[in-house]
Design an enzyme around this catalytic site. Structure first.
Site, PDB file in Angstrom:
ATOM      1  N   THR A   1      46.296  -6.745  11.497  1.00 48.96           N
ATOM      2  CA  THR A   1      47.134  -7.814  12.071  1.00 48.96           C
ATOM      3  C   THR A   1      47.001  -7.903  13.590  1.00 48.96           C
ATOM      4  OG1 THR A   1      48.685  -7.545  10.272  1.00 48.96           O
ATOM      5  CG2 THR A   1      49.511  -8.665  12.208  1.00 48.96           C
TER       6      THR A   1
ATOM      7  N   ILE B   1      47.258  -9.386   5.375  1.00 53.16           N
ATOM      8  CA  ILE B   1      46.336  -9.357   6.515  1.00 53.16           C
ATOM      9  C   ILE B   1      46.299  -7.922   7.032  1.00 53.16           C
ATOM     10  CG2 ILE B   1      45.790 -10.189   8.839  1.00 53.16           C
ATOM     11  CD1 ILE B   1      47.182 -12.807   8.197  1.00 53.16           C
ATOM     12  N   ASP B   2      45.236  -7.219   6.711  1.00 53.93           N
ATOM     13  CA  ASP B   2      45.056  -5.878   7.266  1.00 53.93           C
ATOM     14  C   ASP B   2      44.278  -6.043   8.565  1.00 53.93           C
ATOM     15  OD1 ASP B   2      45.216  -3.045   7.260  1.00 53.93           O
ATOM     16  OD2 ASP B   2      43.098  -2.994   6.737  1.00 53.93           O
TER      17      ASP B   2
ATOM     18  N   ASP C   1      47.755  -6.060   0.770  1.00 51.65           N
ATOM     19  CA  ASP C   1      47.925  -6.203   2.221  1.00 51.65           C
ATOM     20  C   ASP C   1      47.429  -7.610   2.561  1.00 51.65           C
ATOM     21  OD1 ASP C   1      48.105  -5.966   4.941  1.00 51.65           O
ATOM     22  OD2 ASP C   1      47.215  -3.956   5.014  1.00 51.65           O
TER      23      ASP C   1
ATOM     24  N   GLU D   1      52.797  -5.443   1.568  1.00 53.61           N
ATOM     25  CA  GLU D   1      53.222  -4.951   2.878  1.00 53.61           C
ATOM     26  C   GLU D   1      54.426  -5.717   3.402  1.00 53.61           C
ATOM     27  OE1 GLU D   1      50.259  -4.602   6.014  1.00 53.61           O
ATOM     28  OE2 GLU D   1      51.786  -3.681   7.288  1.00 53.61           O
TER      29      GLU D   1
ATOM     30  N   ASP E   1      47.202  -0.348   2.564  1.00 51.66           N
ATOM     31  CA  ASP E   1      46.052  -0.277   3.473  1.00 51.66           C
ATOM     32  C   ASP E   1      44.817   0.257   2.750  1.00 51.66           C
ATOM     33  OD1 ASP E   1      47.633  -0.882   5.818  1.00 51.66           O
ATOM     34  OD2 ASP E   1      48.287   1.206   5.870  1.00 51.66           O
TER      35      ASP E   1
END
Ligand code: IPD
Ligand code: CA
Length: 266
Positions: free
Chosen positions: A90, A87-88, A85, A69, A217
């Site tokens: 955020t 940190i999904d 990802d 990402e 995601d």
């Protein structure tokens, strides 16, 4: 390395990356920039965590591709790509809410959801101390225990969804919510697609739908759902905002029918 070993590597890196994210969270979060809209943010930790994941993969799998990402795409020569990802969720992370996750998947072929072959995946939810893993053909697990999607209850399905960062898309997304509520017992908006999908795999949610997700995601979470006996598919894959739908087969089909307008409310 076979798929099981790739899964172990994904799990190991996701755990380490999750520890770093949690440590940085406890030290306080610094906003680094906004992206597509003012609501779409990136923190210093997103970048640092992706860097850690990328470096570990570069050391262990130098010939594989990467799609992340925050740092973008790099083609490899092995036919495998890591879809990441860091940190999904955020916004949850920045607000101090625990629903954030590190999501790591490895796929074969072209790194496009309809064309890639799922191989292995891991989703680490540090605030809950949970690690979801899946290997194609070998099932999905939570901390080593086999997962199974759930069926709709007589009270209806517990559904989750998400909204994109662009306010111009909210009306359309709310219209979709209105359409599916006829099959819902209730609706959750957790704020992290990787967690929504992991929870569908674990039977903590019966179904999930969201427009406009990016490959990072959904890559790990979709494999988790499939390996837990569910279906994850995308409507309008070539549109600007494809719709991801996930759940046990019957829930998925009912959601899809209601969203496309071919289903009848209960
Ligand atoms: C977002 C989260 C959110 C979803 C958004 C995603 P990010 O990812 O998964 O739940 O509704 O569509 O972009 O920006 O937190 O990595
Ligand atoms: Ca994300």
């Amino acid at each position: 390395m076979n798929a099981v070993d790739l899964g172990l590597l994904a799990a190991d890196i996701a755990r380490e990356a999750g520890e770093l994210a949690a440590r940085r969270r406890s030290e306080g979060v610094a906003l680094a920039a906004t992206k597509s809209t003012l609501a779409d943010i990136v923190t210093e930790a997103d970048r640092e965590v992706e860097q850690l994941i990328r470096e570990r993969l570069r050391a262990e799998r130098p010939d594989d591709g990467f799609l992340g990402e925050e740092t973008g795409a790099e083609q490899g020569s092995s036919g495998l790509t890591w879809v990441v990802d860091p940190i999904d969720g955020t916004v949850n992370y920045a607000y101090g809410l625990g629903a954030y996750a590190v999501s790591i998947a490895v796929v074969g072929g072209e790194p496009v959801p309809e064309r890639w072959d799922d191989v292995a995946a891991a989703v680490c939810v540090p605030a809950a101390g949970e690690l979801f893993t899946a290997v194609r053909g070998d099932g999905a697990r939570l901390d080593g225990i086999r997962l199974r999607v759930s069926d709709e209850t007589p009270a209806g399905a517990l559904l989750a969804t998400g909204f994109g960062y662009d306010p111009a898309t909210h009306d359309g997304d709310l219209a979709t919510v209105r359409r599916v509520m006829s099959m819902a017992r209730d609706l959750r908006r957790m704020g992290a697609a990787a967690i929504d999908l992991s929870y569908v795999a674990a039977g903590r949610l019966d179904g999930y739908f969201e427009r406009g997700l990016n490959p990072w995601d959904l890559a790990a979470g979709a494999l988790l759902v499939r390996e837990a006996g569910g279906v994850a598919s995308r409507l309008d894959p070539d549109a600007a905002r494809p719709m991801l739908i996930a759940g046990a087969p019957a829930v998925h089909d009912r959601l899809r029918a209601l969203i496309t307008g071919t289903g009848t409310p209960r």
